[in-house]
Design an enzyme around this catalytic site. Sequence first.
Site, short mmCIF file in Angstrom:
data_model
loop_
_atom_site.label_atom_id
_atom_site.label_comp_id
_atom_site.label_asym_id
_atom_site.label_seq_id
_atom_site.Cartn_x
_atom_site.Cartn_y
_atom_site.Cartn_z
N CYS A 165 -2.12 8.99 3.71
CA CYS A 165 -1.93 8.49 2.35
C CYS A 165 -3.18 8.72 1.52
O CYS A 165 -3.13 8.66 0.29
CB CYS A 165 -1.53 7.02 2.37
N GLU B 281 0.88 -1.16 0.00
CA GLU B 281 0.00 0.00 0.00
C GLU B 281 0.92 1.21 0.00
O GLU B 281 1.37 1.67 1.04
CB GLU B 281 -0.93 0.03 1.22
#
Length: 535
Positions: free
Chosen positions: A329, A294
């Site tokens: 993020c 990720e």
Amino acid sequence: MALAQFPHHGVLLSSSRLVFRRMFASVPSFATLDPDALSGSQPGTAYNLVGGEWTSSASAVPIPDPLTGEPFLTIPNTQRDECAPFIASLKSVPKSGLHNPFKHPDRYVAYGAISARVAAMLREDATAHFFARLIQRVSPKSLPQALGEVVVTRKFFENFSGDQVRFLARSFANPGDHSGQQSSGFRWPFGAVALITPFNFPLEIPALQLMGALYMGNKPLLKVDSKVSIVMDQFLRLLHAAGMPPADADLLHCDGPTMHHLLLQAAPRNTLFTGSSAVAERLAGDLRGRVRVEDAGFDWKVLGPDVAAAEYVAWQADQDAYACSGQKCSAQSILFMHQNWVEAGLEQKLAQRAAQRHLDDLSIGPVLTWTTPQLLEHIAAPLRGHRIPPVYGAIEPTAVFVPLETLLGSEEAFRLATTEVFGPFQILTAYTSAQLPAVLEALERMHAHLTAAVVSNDALFLQEVLGSTVNGTTYAGIRARTTGAPQNHWFGPCGDPRGAGIGTREAIQLVWSSHREIIHDVGPVAEHWTAPPPT
């Protein structure tokens, strides 16, 4: 590029510790420190965990308080020649894991019970506020944001209490070709695994991924960014108090090169990495693809032609871009505004919202991965009236307006405008209905496909944008956002076969288990069977 700089606002109060004011008389019994008492004269100390034992390293590193620069934590600085116990711990794990559907299935039940106890502990106000305050000390964010991280973690444990862990390993069966034959599919652990997590969610990300690995029968080695790794030091102590066997998971405090060396030597069968794209690509090569990733997200939001709930949309855009100082993020990196929104005064509303952010309540705070000079290469709004150490960044919430034609005008302009700035910074641009194909071209050219938002209730507009994009977690509708991932839906990128998810049954199964097919073929063999000719 035209510059649209949000205004300066409040300064640090004379006592920056107001947000850390003690809320309860004592810390939880499992804890080894008091977040409110951490200081240069009374630093907190973290330890490695390996084979069920808490250990130190030969040297340690001081961690500065992100708000004052005063060293307030001491973290092991584990070196390569100290990695042998961690390598041996991983190598001792069989490929079949600590448990699987055929081996020690009672451990599924045990982890369901552990999860229930953890959830109950996190429901206690003292425990919840202990972790919220600790998060604030190491990764400064507002109290609601820090508590939100604790709440999401608690709800995750509620979701996987009782029988839910065993249900993660649910199998299926298909009839065979003849009597006594049946094929069954099982979720199977990898065995020895590793996970590397960043600073921005020091509890939620490592806790959820760690438990996913454990639920599926793996033994994980956890490495968290040393700036915040004290949070998981304390959380592992809570897990032990809740009944988790101490030897089920290891915790290592070290720098990146040491962890890279350990991964190459121990060769875990899967590694989960959450962090920068550059590191993810290097790990993917060096670990020969045995990774789930990720990585960074340059996350976009497109405002459609139908203007509605303008105050709400402005508030959500401000939250998406600047909550946690933009250090998510999933933070909104670029906002494509239909011209109708520009004419409705959205930019002014965004500036008004940003002006309400202050350092005293940590609605704006230190940037932990960019220095101020680096940030000022993009913008010119340094945060004033603070004691944030120079190794970190301090800027006001800022936006830069880039015309769509400029954005797409050259590769260099596009690269510069779509560079992820992990801080309170975003790009604004505007488009007309006739320019929607250019917007879709820009979205196609982006390389990180984590989160996105399409803010519109126009069904045909939604269909066109959603059908032409790939981001893994995408919100659609007038209330669409890019941030705030809860525990009830998948969070992760799309379009990359290495992509990792977090939070849900599907995410845990994808990242922390693989498919195994077992075909039972017990007969009977016909009484007068004879061998046919060879083929």
